[in-house]
Design an enzyme around this catalytic site. Structure first.
Site, short mmCIF file in Angstrom:
data_model
loop_
_atom_site.label_atom_id
_atom_site.label_comp_id
_atom_site.label_asym_id
_atom_site.label_seq_id
_atom_site.Cartn_x
_atom_site.Cartn_y
_atom_site.Cartn_z
N HIS A 48 96.26 31.97 84.99
CA HIS A 48 97.20 31.50 83.97
C HIS A 48 97.73 32.69 83.16
O HIS A 48 97.54 32.78 81.94
CB HIS A 48 96.52 30.49 83.03
CG HIS A 48 97.24 29.19 82.92
ND1 HIS A 48 97.39 28.32 83.98
CD2 HIS A 48 97.88 28.60 81.87
CE1 HIS A 48 98.07 27.27 83.60
NE2 HIS A 48 98.40 27.40 82.33
N GLY A 56 105.03 28.57 81.48
CA GLY A 56 105.73 28.66 82.76
C GLY A 56 104.82 28.88 83.95
O GLY A 56 105.30 29.04 85.08
N ARG A 98 105.27 26.34 87.06
CA ARG A 98 106.47 26.57 87.86
C ARG A 98 106.36 27.86 88.66
O ARG A 98 106.76 27.93 89.83
CB ARG A 98 107.70 26.61 86.95
CG ARG A 98 108.22 25.24 86.55
CD ARG A 98 109.05 25.27 85.27
NE ARG A 98 108.20 25.40 84.09
CZ ARG A 98 108.67 25.41 82.85
NH1 ARG A 98 109.97 25.30 82.64
NH2 ARG A 98 107.84 25.51 81.83
N TYR A 124 97.24 15.69 91.86
CA TYR A 124 97.46 17.14 91.90
C TYR A 124 96.65 17.82 90.80
O TYR A 124 95.89 18.77 91.05
CB TYR A 124 98.96 17.40 91.75
CG TYR A 124 99.38 18.83 91.43
CD1 TYR A 124 98.85 19.91 92.11
CD2 TYR A 124 100.34 19.06 90.45
CE1 TYR A 124 99.26 21.21 91.82
CE2 TYR A 124 100.76 20.35 90.15
CZ TYR A 124 100.22 21.42 90.84
OH TYR A 124 100.64 22.70 90.55
#
Length: 414
Positions: free
Chosen positions: A221, A226, A229, A271
């Site tokens: 991370h 963002g 994406r 997911y």
């Protein structure tokens, strides 16, 4: 003297001594990987059988669908018209992109990850991707670090729930470790890149490699915002590299066709659950020399397979539409009729979740074409006579649908 607090037990995979040695059981995953290759081959075969114009149409539709999906997974809704405009511009189908810079930035990231998948991936490129997602330097109304790795002292946590009752799903490595963690990922990504000359026994399966890259990136991370994406763009880049290794002559059109983000959006809860489970030290012994990511890779491979099947349907629909347009052109219909037929084609078939809401009516036709009801009646009757529309119901319940063989007739309501 007070006894110092003992160190907290490791909870996340990056805290394990074996990190970042991610592994998976190739034998256990062999059936799923074989099925993925089968559906991938079917998809590429369908694309290879259609012309360039249809392939471009499929590429455009799937690209728009993927951009909408990868943003929607994070709860962001993109402007559809701006997105279509930006995609058309990137495909050289329009002179200029849409006015929404954040939308165009996402499209640029997707294009760079796929069209330039053979170029080296380094920290500078990732930072430029992240910067493109937030051209104003904000996420919503919150200012964030843009174009650089996160550097805040606070823990980077994935949290849900109401204020005061938050649930921490995951905590990433501290900011001062991010640079070294990301460097290891980028080194691995470069060293495991698939090649048509790599021995089969030593090469990492390209689809499994994409799954590991995504898990690894999301576990670090590295940016303030963002990451989701960017992690999905990284997975798409890995899949594009895999396809290129299997077919050196593969067209750039083909690397955008899998629809993985769209599949992840359809199963967003699963997911997140699969990713969260893979990031926690469940069942990993302290003595393990690797971290078993088999369940996550299994989930990812199955999602990829379902995405290929869905994209096959998109290709078939594009072929159906192209054949229908050829029929319509031979009937010499007017501009009003062409406009309505395109609206019906864009709505898609009902059986695939599309369809023009409520079916086409005389009133809707008149409104769409800005014409009288009498003219709408004549135009619709003409389209029926040419076999381009089919009808159900009578009187006020009359509804029209585009007459594409194999497409379902909508459930018509008064």
């Amino acid at each position: 003297m007070p006894t110092p607090n003992p160190p907290a037990s490791p909870r996340y995979i990056w805290q394990h001594r074996a990190w970042p040695q991610l592994s998976f059981d190739a034998a256990a995953l062999a059936p799923a990987l074989d099925q993925a290759r089968l559906e991938q081959g079917r998809l590429l075969g369908l694309l290879g059988a259609i012309g360039l114009e249809q392939a471009n149409a499929v590429q455009r539709d799937l690209w728009v669908q993927e951009a909408l999906a990868t943003a929607a997974i994070e709860g962001e809704q993109l402007n559809l018209e701006s997105l279509r405009s930006s995609v058309a511009h990137r495909l050289a189908l329009a002179d200029a992109p849409g006015a929404d810079r954040s939308v165009d930035g996402l499209v640029q990231v997707m294009q760079d990850a796929l069209a330039n998948h053979s170029a080296a991936l380094d920290l500078d490129r990732l930072c430029r991707w992240q910067s493109a997602l937030f051209p104003g330097g904000t996420s919503g109304i919150t200012r964030i670090a843009v174009g650089r790795l996160r550097d805040h002292a606070d823990a980077m946590q994935i949290v849900s729930g109401a204020l005061g009752r938050e649930v921490v799903h995951y905590e990433a490595p501290p900011s001062d470790q991010v640079a070294s963690e990301l460097d290891r990922l980028l080194t691995w990504f470069a060293s495991t890149r698939p090649s048509d000359t790599a021995p089969t026994s030593t090469a990492v399966n390209g689809i499994a490699r994409a799954a590991l890259a995504h898990l690894w990136f999301e576990s670090i991370h590295p940016f303030e915002d963002g990451n989701g994406r960017l992690g999905r763009a990284l997975a798409d880049m890995a899949l594009a590299q895999d396809m290129q290794a299997h077919d050196a002559q593969a067209s750039p059109v083909l690397v955008r066709v899998y629809g993985l983000a769209h599949q992840m959006l359809k199963t967003r809860a699963a997911y997140y659950d699969a990713l969260n489970h893979a990031q926690r030290l469940r069942g990993v012994t302290p003595e393990a020399s690797t971290i078993d990511a088999t369940p996550w890779v299994q989930w990812f491979v199955q999602a990829f397979t379902r995405a290929c099947v869905t994209s096959q349907a998109v290709v078939r629909d594009a072929t159906d539409k192209a054949q229908f347009r050829l029929r319509a052109a031979q009937c010499h219909i007017n501009a009003r009729q062409s406009k309505v037929l395109e609206r019906l084609l864009d709505a898609g078939r009902v059986g695939s979740g599309g369809g023009f809401l409520g079916g086409m009516t005389n009133e809707k036709y008149a409104k769409i074409t800005a014409t009288s009801k009498a003219t709408a009646t004549r135009d619709l009757s003409d389209l029926l006579a040419h076999g381009l529309l089919r009808v159900e119901g009578v009187g006020k319940a009359t509804r029209y649908a585009v007459n594409v063989p194999g497409w379902e007739q909508p459930a018509l309501k008064a």
